[in-house]
Design a protein around this motif. Sequence first.
Motif, PDB file in Angstrom:
ATOM      1  N   PHE A  20      -0.869   7.928  -6.026  1.00 16.34           N
ATOM      2  CA  PHE A  20      -0.056   6.472  -4.651  1.00 16.34           C
ATOM      3  C   PHE A  20      -0.370   4.436  -6.370  1.00 16.34           C
ATOM      4  CE2 PHE A  20      -0.860   8.663  -1.552  1.00 16.34           C
ATOM      5  CZ  PHE A  20       0.519   9.395  -1.003  1.00 16.34           C
ATOM      6  N   ASN A  21       0.933   3.693  -6.036  1.00 14.78           N
ATOM      7  CA  ASN A  21       0.864   2.327  -6.493  1.00 14.78           C
ATOM      8  C   ASN A  21       0.252   1.493  -5.880  1.00 14.78           C
ATOM      9  OD1 ASN A  21       0.492   3.559  -9.189  1.00 14.78           O
ATOM     10  ND2 ASN A  21       2.926   3.652  -8.961  1.00 14.78           N
ATOM     11  N   VAL A  22       0.036   0.508  -5.653  1.00 12.99           N
ATOM     12  CA  VAL A  22      -0.130  -1.274  -5.163  1.00 12.99           C
ATOM     13  C   VAL A  22       0.363  -1.793  -6.370  1.00 12.99           C
ATOM     14  CG1 VAL A  22      -2.097  -0.533  -4.054  1.00 12.99           C
ATOM     15  CG2 VAL A  22      -1.895  -1.874  -5.874  1.00 12.99           C
ATOM     16  N   THR A  23       1.027  -3.375  -5.849  1.00  7.95           N
ATOM     17  CA  THR A  23       1.594  -4.137  -6.188  1.00  7.95           C
ATOM     18  C   THR A  23       1.293  -5.615  -6.897  1.00  7.95           C
ATOM     19  OG1 THR A  23       3.802  -3.537  -5.881  1.00  7.95           O
ATOM     20  CG2 THR A  23       3.808  -5.405  -6.710  1.00  7.95           C
ATOM     21  N   SER A  24      -0.065  -5.760  -7.788  1.00  5.24           N
ATOM     22  CA  SER A  24      -1.186  -6.060  -8.417  1.00  5.24           C
ATOM     23  C   SER A  24      -0.743  -7.260  -8.910  1.00  5.24           C
ATOM     24  CB  SER A  24      -2.122  -5.540  -9.273  1.00  5.24           C
ATOM     25  OG  SER A  24      -2.810  -4.683  -8.824  1.00  5.24           O
ATOM     26  N   GLY A  69       2.857  -6.570 -11.205  1.00  3.17           N
ATOM     27  CA  GLY A  69       3.262  -6.214 -11.327  1.00  3.17           C
ATOM     28  C   GLY A  69       2.351  -4.601 -11.058  1.00  3.17           C
ATOM     29  N   LEU A  70       3.750  -3.646 -11.248  1.00  2.70           N
ATOM     30  CA  LEU A  70       3.012  -2.417 -10.314  1.00  2.70           C
ATOM     31  C   LEU A  70       1.883  -1.729 -11.069  1.00  2.70           C
ATOM     32  CD1 LEU A  70       4.272  -0.152  -7.897  1.00  2.70           C
ATOM     33  CD2 LEU A  70       5.046   0.339  -9.641  1.00  2.70           C
ATOM     34  N   ARG A  71       0.966  -1.114 -10.677  1.00  2.21           N
ATOM     35  CA  ARG A  71      -0.555  -0.214 -10.599  1.00  2.21           C
ATOM     36  C   ARG A  71      -1.218   0.116 -10.151  1.00  2.21           C
ATOM     37  NH1 ARG A  71      -1.304  -2.025 -15.589  1.00  2.21           N
ATOM     38  NH2 ARG A  71       0.993  -2.229 -15.925  1.00  2.21           N
ATOM     39  N   ALA A  83       9.326   3.862  -7.431  1.00  2.00           N
ATOM     40  CA  ALA A  83       8.894   2.525  -8.358  1.00  2.00           C
ATOM     41  C   ALA A  83       9.079   1.286  -8.514  1.00  2.00           C
ATOM     42  CB  ALA A  83       8.103   3.726  -9.825  1.00  2.00           C
ATOM     43  N   ALA A  84      10.482   1.759  -8.775  1.00  2.00           N
ATOM     44  CA  ALA A  84      11.330   0.115  -8.790  1.00  2.00           C
ATOM     45  C   ALA A  84      11.900  -0.860  -7.744  1.00  2.00           C
ATOM     46  CB  ALA A  84      12.368   1.047  -9.370  1.00  2.00           C
ATOM     47  N   PRO A 108       0.940  -1.313   0.046  1.00  2.00           N
ATOM     48  CA  PRO A 108       0.244  -0.136   0.331  1.00  2.00           C
ATOM     49  C   PRO A 108       0.562   1.589   0.068  1.00  2.00           C
ATOM     50  CG  PRO A 108       0.046  -1.298   2.086  1.00  2.00           C
ATOM     51  CD  PRO A 108       1.021  -2.133   1.306  1.00  2.00           C
ATOM     52  N   PHE A 109       0.068   2.902  -0.467  1.00  2.00           N
ATOM     53  CA  PHE A 109       1.040   3.726  -0.973  1.00  2.00           C
ATOM     54  C   PHE A 109       2.382   3.860  -1.625  1.00  2.00           C
ATOM     55  CE2 PHE A 109      -1.839   3.469   3.019  1.00  2.00           C
ATOM     56  CZ  PHE A 109      -2.970   4.548   3.028  1.00  2.00           C
ATOM     57  N   SER A 110       2.241   2.819  -2.259  1.00  2.00           N
ATOM     58  CA  SER A 110       3.892   3.005  -3.332  1.00  2.00           C
ATOM     59  C   SER A 110       4.093   4.604  -3.678  1.00  2.00           C
ATOM     60  CB  SER A 110       3.751   1.479  -3.895  1.00  2.00           C
ATOM     61  OG  SER A 110       3.391   0.499  -3.712  1.00  2.00           O
ATOM     62  N   ASN A 111       4.748   4.942  -3.868  1.00  2.00           N
ATOM     63  CA  ASN A 111       5.658   5.723  -4.313  1.00  2.00           C
ATOM     64  C   ASN A 111       5.919   5.967  -5.608  1.00  2.00           C
ATOM     65  OD1 ASN A 111       6.757   8.563  -4.811  1.00  2.00           O
ATOM     66  ND2 ASN A 111       6.864   8.826  -2.115  1.00  2.00           N
ATOM     67  N   SER A 112       5.330   6.752  -6.039  1.00  2.00           N
ATOM     68  CA  SER A 112       5.647   6.197  -8.013  1.00  2.00           C
ATOM     69  C   SER A 112       7.440   7.228  -8.078  1.00  2.00           C
ATOM     70  CB  SER A 112       4.851   7.330  -8.561  1.00  2.00           C
ATOM     71  OG  SER A 112       5.105   8.565  -8.350  1.00  2.00           O
ATOM     72  N   SER A 113       7.294   7.492  -7.619  1.00  2.00           N
ATOM     73  CA  SER A 113       9.292   8.182  -7.209  1.00  2.00           C
ATOM     74  C   SER A 113      10.146   7.066  -7.087  1.00  2.00           C
ATOM     75  CB  SER A 113       8.736   9.547  -6.087  1.00  2.00           C
ATOM     76  OG  SER A 113       8.653  10.489  -6.423  1.00  2.00           O
TER      77      SER A 113
END
Length: 481
Positions: free
Chosen positions: A209-213, A160-162, A77-78, A70-75
């Motif tokens: 914000f991203n998540v890993t799906s 992957g990242l979504r 992303a890797a 949760p709350f994955s920051n796009s900055s």
Amino acid sequence: MTGKMGWIRGVATVAIAAMTFTMVSPKVFASDHREAPTVDGIPEGDLTDVYVFTDPNDSTRCVLIMNVNPFSNSSEAASYAFSPDLLYQFKIDNTGDAKEDLVIQAVFDQAGQSQTASIYGPALPTTTGARNTLLSSAPTATGKFGTVFGTSGAVQAYFGLRDDPFVFDFAQFNRILNNTQDLFRQVGTFRGRPVRTDGTSGVDSFAGFNVTSLVVSVPKSMLRGSSSKINVWATVSSRVPTRQGAKTYQQFERQGQQAFATIFIPKGAARDAENFEIPEHDVANYSALIPDALTTVDNDGSGNTIAGRAAVLTSLGLTALPNGAPLLLPASFNNPSKDLLRIALLPDVLRFDLDLDPSNPAIGQFGLQNGRTLSFSSIDVPLQLLRQLSDVHFPSGIPGGGSLGSRVALDCSGFNPPTTTCTDRRVNVVLQGTQFIKPDSTIANYVTVGNDQPFLTTFPYVANPAPLPGEPGTIGYPPQQ
């Protein structure tokens, strides 16, 4: 508040408290984002949301999604991926006993985004319950991070990242609970966000914000059991050291319906205990935490019915724009059972009818909703249902103010305006029945909600990840009003 209108307004405010039940600390009400002590320290194992729906491009297939990180920051992303030390599972009950009959398992070979996933199943589990063993059969699909892989006629998968599809005005929610704001939208002297020129007033706190799906698509025939109805939930388990290197895992996280734990289970150790538990024990463990449902007959001689609750809300203008959302259920909604909420919410699984028209959310028919699509309004709709259906013990003279008797109801019997009011600020959170994130021109259709990034029209359907700050498509918060 003074006079008759003040009394009515106060009563309605308390009435809507029914929606919140035992909702706990505002810091954890975010679907299942960071909702329990154990998973707070394991972001790769923190299930944020689970989705189950008919593939919009092939009605013979079912899509299952679980999100973590949760709350994955796009900055950064890797830096987000799945953990090679954990077992991720979709569990499917197709016989109605809340015990998994099939599992879809996923494991990963290394840390980081160079990892390869191995998908196993759907297949009969080697063991059921909270301790599980990796299936011994060959994987049904294998593939790399950020790619679609598998067989179009059988199991397809993606991880992957979504972009996080969860939508909630969490910032305003906190302001209301902290008594710096009163409502999601300003009404009269009650503090709230003003209406903007685009017809909205809410702000999606999860935008950007991203998540890993992990997304898996399978033919419905692989999931079907004795009927068209299945129960689905997701779990994450950690490896248990054993002799001879057996691949055994112990569950520490699970999720079925959105926000169930954060609404009904007290934070802390109790939340961990719920994550360690299994659905077949939910009725025994958690029924006492859910109040009776209002019915079409008078429960206490005070007009405490579904129609009575609707009349109170309507009389205050809370069921029409711009001050509130329309009622989700008609005042004539027929419910003969005081256990309706317990039946709909327990066990904590997503109920999905493989044969039901995908456009039909099936609200209240056999669960909270039929599965869960990406665009389903997963906060407003449950709160709307609880606003109209939960039993509350009010003061005498108000629907629900009769003798408590054997009713299981929220206690608001001490409410006595203007000198005594409900001090629980969570009442105000649900007063209007919507967060006003969508424009008013579309709010009548609050069964669906928008997202900060457009959902894909093809598999894996979850929106592309949020871009780096400053790039096209960046989501910025509007100025605080």
